[in-house]
Design a protein around this motif. Structure first.
Motif, PDB file in Angstrom:
ATOM      1  N   GLY A 191      19.103  -2.965 -76.640  1.00 47.72           N
ATOM      2  CA  GLY A 191      19.212  -3.103 -75.194  1.00 47.72           C
ATOM      3  C   GLY A 191      19.310  -4.521 -74.693  1.00 47.72           C
ATOM      4  O   GLY A 191      19.476  -4.751 -73.491  1.00 47.72           O
ATOM      5  N   ASP A 192      19.251  -5.484 -75.608  1.00 52.79           N
ATOM      6  CA  ASP A 192      19.256  -6.893 -75.212  1.00 52.79           C
ATOM      7  C   ASP A 192      20.478  -7.663 -75.698  1.00 52.79           C
ATOM      8  O   ASP A 192      20.691  -8.801 -75.275  1.00 52.79           O
ATOM      9  CB  ASP A 192      17.993  -7.592 -75.741  1.00 52.79           C
ATOM     10  CG  ASP A 192      16.733  -7.076 -75.073  1.00 52.79           C
ATOM     11  OD1 ASP A 192      16.775  -6.812 -73.861  1.00 52.79           O
ATOM     12  OD2 ASP A 192      15.712  -6.928 -75.775  1.00 52.79           O
ATOM     13  N   THR A 193      21.251  -7.077 -76.588  1.00 51.33           N
ATOM     14  CA  THR A 193      22.427  -7.760 -77.119  1.00 51.33           C
ATOM     15  C   THR A 193      23.652  -6.885 -76.913  1.00 51.33           C
ATOM     16  O   THR A 193      23.567  -5.647 -76.895  1.00 51.33           O
ATOM     17  CB  THR A 193      22.265  -8.088 -78.615  1.00 51.33           C
ATOM     18  OG1 THR A 193      22.010  -6.872 -79.337  1.00 51.33           O
ATOM     19  CG2 THR A 193      21.131  -9.078 -78.828  1.00 51.33           C
ATOM     20  N   TYR A 194      24.790  -7.557 -76.763  1.00 48.70           N
ATOM     21  CA  TYR A 194      26.037  -6.851 -76.507  1.00 48.70           C
ATOM     22  C   TYR A 194      26.746  -6.494 -77.802  1.00 48.70           C
ATOM     23  O   TYR A 194      26.687  -7.244 -78.785  1.00 48.70           O
ATOM     24  CB  TYR A 194      26.955  -7.702 -75.622  1.00 48.70           C
ATOM     25  CG  TYR A 194      26.426  -7.860 -74.211  1.00 48.70           C
ATOM     26  CD1 TYR A 194      26.514  -6.819 -73.299  1.00 48.70           C
ATOM     27  CD2 TYR A 194      25.818  -9.045 -73.806  1.00 48.70           C
ATOM     28  CE1 TYR A 194      26.022  -6.936 -72.019  1.00 48.70           C
ATOM     29  CE2 TYR A 194      25.319  -9.187 -72.514  1.00 48.70           C
ATOM     30  CZ  TYR A 194      25.424  -8.136 -71.627  1.00 48.70           C
ATOM     31  OH  TYR A 194      24.925  -8.264 -70.365  1.00 48.70           O
ATOM     32  N   ARG A 195      27.427  -5.345 -77.790  1.00 50.49           N
ATOM     33  CA  ARG A 195      28.167  -4.909 -78.957  1.00 50.49           C
ATOM     34  C   ARG A 195      29.310  -5.871 -79.261  1.00 50.49           C
ATOM     35  O   ARG A 195      29.544  -6.219 -80.408  1.00 50.49           O
ATOM     36  CB  ARG A 195      28.715  -3.489 -78.707  1.00 50.49           C
ATOM     37  CG  ARG A 195      29.445  -2.880 -79.886  1.00 50.49           C
ATOM     38  CD  ARG A 195      28.501  -2.470 -80.990  1.00 50.49           C
ATOM     39  NE  ARG A 195      27.491  -1.525 -80.526  1.00 50.49           N
ATOM     40  CZ  ARG A 195      27.680  -0.196 -80.446  1.00 50.49           C
ATOM     41  NH1 ARG A 195      28.840   0.332 -80.797  1.00 50.49           N
ATOM     42  NH2 ARG A 195      26.711   0.584 -80.027  1.00 50.49           N
ATOM     43  N   GLU A 196      30.012  -6.293 -78.207  1.00 43.58           N
ATOM     44  CA  GLU A 196      31.133  -7.221 -78.375  1.00 43.58           C
ATOM     45  C   GLU A 196      30.693  -8.601 -77.911  1.00 43.58           C
ATOM     46  O   GLU A 196      30.185  -8.761 -76.812  1.00 43.58           O
ATOM     47  CB  GLU A 196      32.343  -6.765 -77.567  1.00 43.58           C
ATOM     48  CG  GLU A 196      32.889  -5.405 -77.994  1.00 43.58           C
ATOM     49  CD  GLU A 196      34.118  -5.027 -77.192  1.00 43.58           C
ATOM     50  OE1 GLU A 196      34.988  -5.894 -77.001  1.00 43.58           O
ATOM     51  OE2 GLU A 196      34.204  -3.872 -76.760  1.00 43.58           O
ATOM     52  N   THR A 197      30.906  -9.594 -78.753  1.00 39.04           N
ATOM     53  CA  THR A 197      30.506 -10.958 -78.401  1.00 39.04           C
ATOM     54  C   THR A 197      31.694 -11.901 -78.300  1.00 39.04           C
ATOM     55  O   THR A 197      31.558 -13.020 -77.832  1.00 39.04           O
ATOM     56  CB  THR A 197      29.522 -11.515 -79.436  1.00 39.04           C
ATOM     57  OG1 THR A 197      30.132 -11.460 -80.742  1.00 39.04           O
ATOM     58  CG2 THR A 197      28.238 -10.690 -79.454  1.00 39.04           C
ATOM     59  N   GLY A 198      32.866 -11.465 -78.736  1.00 39.18           N
ATOM     60  CA  GLY A 198      34.054 -12.317 -78.674  1.00 39.18           C
ATOM     61  C   GLY A 198      34.876 -12.019 -77.436  1.00 39.18           C
ATOM     62  O   GLY A 198      34.336 -11.660 -76.377  1.00 39.18           O
ATOM     63  N   ASP A 199      36.184 -12.176 -77.558  1.00 41.32           N
ATOM     64  CA  ASP A 199      37.071 -11.887 -76.443  1.00 41.32           C
ATOM     65  C   ASP A 199      37.145 -10.379 -76.222  1.00 41.32           C
ATOM     66  O   ASP A 199      37.256  -9.589 -77.163  1.00 41.32           O
ATOM     67  CB  ASP A 199      38.474 -12.426 -76.723  1.00 41.32           C
ATOM     68  CG  ASP A 199      38.508 -13.947 -76.739  1.00 41.32           C
ATOM     69  OD1 ASP A 199      37.635 -14.558 -76.094  1.00 41.32           O
ATOM     70  OD2 ASP A 199      39.392 -14.505 -77.407  1.00 41.32           O
ATOM     71  N   TYR A 200      37.076  -9.952 -74.968  1.00 38.57           N
ATOM     72  CA  TYR A 200      37.202  -8.534 -74.635  1.00 38.57           C
ATOM     73  C   TYR A 200      37.723  -8.414 -73.216  1.00 38.57           C
ATOM     74  O   TYR A 200      37.722  -9.381 -72.441  1.00 38.57           O
ATOM     75  CB  TYR A 200      35.870  -7.801 -74.798  1.00 38.57           C
ATOM     76  CG  TYR A 200      34.732  -8.396 -73.995  1.00 38.57           C
ATOM     77  CD1 TYR A 200      34.525  -8.022 -72.665  1.00 38.57           C
ATOM     78  CD2 TYR A 200      33.871  -9.334 -74.559  1.00 38.57           C
ATOM     79  CE1 TYR A 200      33.492  -8.568 -71.928  1.00 38.57           C
ATOM     80  CE2 TYR A 200      32.830  -9.879 -73.823  1.00 38.57           C
ATOM     81  CZ  TYR A 200      32.645  -9.492 -72.514  1.00 38.57           C
ATOM     82  OH  TYR A 200      31.631 -10.031 -71.785  1.00 38.57           O
TER      83      TYR A 200
END
Length: 277
Positions: free
Chosen positions: A157-166
């Motif tokens: 719940g604290d980190t995003y699945r995608e961290t690059g360009d989206y």
């Protein structure tokens, strides 16, 4: 369910920068307007989104008298109210006595777009679109499994699945889709194009000096403000004050700023929980 609400991402009213909608399930459209501050049986209109520009409502905090109106209707089991003017969060009042309510607020000049769900006078859960790891409410993680399933957040719940360009617009659409799917939320696209809906003043009405300014406007040959709505247009008030205050120029010398209206200025949103501006 019709049009759903995902289409609202990035959409704006005739103001050009804002879309602010209160939804309520369990009350009708007029009751929603009343809970937002309107007088019962005081509807004007009906009007389209574009026609609200002629109301000249003042939407800038700290300047002018402050006013706001809503266009209201019902769709797919929900009453809805589209706001024009001063920022006006009434989620607690709208959701009292067991009513379910959602407040969607998009202001292109003050992101993020926020979505909050309430019931029985309490905020249950909500988050900003694109900032879903910062969640609010008494059950802040109520929609967390849905956000994980949508590929937005990791299970912590604290980190995003995608961290690059989206695709940021797509990500916001997925975040709003959670509310659509969990609550059966829907709003017709035609609300912002062709629908003519009743209009209620929810702030700034009735103006204490309505009769005084109306009399002055009539004597000066100006269009009279709408008596049922009870609002004094910001431009008319400015002209009245200039004409009737002998020392207006001296008073305004230190900070002479024309009263902004929805046609020329953005509506400033009071920062929400966990939001920085």
């Amino acid at each position: 369910m019709g049009d759903g609400v995902q289409w609202m991402v990035g959409a704006v009213t005739s103001s050009g920068w804002m879309l602010d909608v209160h939804f309520a399930r369990g009350i009708d459209a007029e009751e929603l307007a009343v809970r937002m501050g309107a007088r019962r049986e005081a509807a004007a209109g009906p009007m389209t989104d574009a026609e609200t520009e002629d109301l000249d409502v003042d939407g800038y905090p700290g300047r002018g008298p402050g006013s706001a109106v809503v266009r209201v209707g019902e769709h797919a089991g929900w009453a809805f109210a589209v706001l024009y003017g001063r920022y006006h969060d009434r989620l607690g009042e709208v959701s009292r006595d067991g009513v379910e309510a959602v407040h969607y607020h998009h202001n292109s000049e003050h992101p993020p777009t926020t979505v909050l769900y309430a019931r029985d006078g309490r905020t249950v859960c909500g988050y900003g679109l694109g900032e879903e790891r910062v969640r609010w409410g008494e059950e802040r993680d109520r929609f967390l499994p849905d956000l994980v399933a949508a590929g937005i957040l990791n299970p912590d719940g604290d980190t995003y699945r995608e961290t690059g360009d989206y695709d940021r617009v797509e990500r916001k659409r997925l975040g709003l889709a959670v509310f659509e799917e969990r609550l059966g939320l829907s709003l017709p696209r035609t609300v912002l194009t062709e629908d003519r809906l009743p209009v209620y003043a929810v702030m700034g009405s009735p103006a204490d000096d309505f009769e005084e300014i109306s009399s002055w406007a009539g004597a000066d040959g100006r269009p009279l403000p709408d008596r049922r709505l009870g609002l004094i247009p910001a431009g008319l008030r400015r002209d009245y004050e200039r004409a009737t205050a002998p020392r207006w120029r001296e008073r305004g010398a230190h900070h002479r700023v024309a009263v902004p209206t929805l046609r020329a200025e953005a509506v400033l949103k009071a920062p929400g929980p966990g939001t920085e501006h």
